[in-house]
Design an enzyme around this catalytic site. Structure first.
Site, short mmCIF file in Angstrom:
data_model
loop_
_atom_site.label_atom_id
_atom_site.label_comp_id
_atom_site.label_asym_id
_atom_site.label_seq_id
_atom_site.Cartn_x
_atom_site.Cartn_y
_atom_site.Cartn_z
N HIS A 83 0.64 -1.07 0.08
CA HIS A 83 0.14 0.11 -0.19
C HIS A 83 0.63 1.15 -0.01
O HIS A 83 0.59 2.13 -0.70
CB HIS A 83 -0.84 -0.05 1.19
CG HIS A 83 -1.95 1.30 1.17
ND1 HIS A 83 -1.58 2.46 1.63
CD2 HIS A 83 -3.15 1.49 0.70
CE1 HIS A 83 -2.55 3.22 1.43
NE2 HIS A 83 -3.49 2.62 1.02
N GLY A 142 -9.15 -5.60 -0.18
CA GLY A 142 -10.14 -4.38 0.04
C GLY A 142 -10.46 -3.43 -1.23
O GLY A 142 -10.15 -3.74 -2.40
N GLU A 177 7.74 5.08 -3.00
CA GLU A 177 8.07 4.77 -4.46
C GLU A 177 8.92 3.68 -4.09
O GLU A 177 9.55 3.37 -3.16
CB GLU A 177 8.82 5.99 -4.99
CG GLU A 177 8.03 7.22 -5.16
CD GLU A 177 8.74 8.24 -5.77
OE1 GLU A 177 10.13 8.26 -6.01
OE2 GLU A 177 8.41 9.45 -6.25
N HIS A 185 -8.74 -1.07 -2.44
CA HIS A 185 -7.70 -0.68 -3.53
C HIS A 185 -7.36 -1.86 -4.17
O HIS A 185 -7.21 -1.51 -5.48
CB HIS A 185 -6.30 -0.40 -2.57
CG HIS A 185 -6.40 0.83 -1.91
ND1 HIS A 185 -6.66 2.09 -2.54
CD2 HIS A 185 -6.38 1.43 -0.70
CE1 HIS A 185 -6.48 3.14 -1.75
NE2 HIS A 185 -6.08 2.66 -0.75
#
Length: 120
Positions: A9, A73, A45, A75
């Site tokens: 995430h 979820g 990143e 995302h």
């Protein structure tokens, strides 16, 4: 050449990344013949596209993305498929695959149970 992306995430706190860096190091130590990169959905990143670009530049032609999420979820259901399709469109010469979220694996769940049991 096969490669792997460990996809998380991301977070504002840089310390959140530490277990991912350890996971990356463990992979490299145990599977030195398979390239591996970390990638993050947001706040950190490299992005998924940056990781794919890096691996493609190193000669990867088959990349598997492993979502290091506990479950499916919003995302993973909404954002991730869009990002993956964008990468597939940008790199049509690559075979880009994905796994389910690691938390959906019985082996991962059992490892958590074992970890909890070892603390008793």
């Amino acid at each position: 050449m096969k490669a792997l992306i460990l996809f998380g995430h991301g977070a504002r706190d840089a310390r959140w990344r530490e277990p991912f860096d350890r996971l990356h190091s463990l992979w490299k130590a145990q599977h030195p013949d398979v390239m591996v990169e970390l990638a993050f959905l947001e706040l950190m990143e490299p992005s998924l596209e940056e990781a794919v670009t890096s691996l493609a530049g190193l000669g990867a032609d088959q990349i598997t993305v492993v979502p290091v999420f506990f479950g499916q979820g919003g995302h993973l259901r909404n954002d991730y498929p869009v990002l993956l399709e964008q990468c597939k469109a940008k790199f049509p010469q690559l075979e880009l695959n994905t796994t389910s979220a690691v938390g959906e694996s019985l082996a991962v769940l059992q490892a958590i149970v074992d970890f909890g049991a070892s603390s008793l």
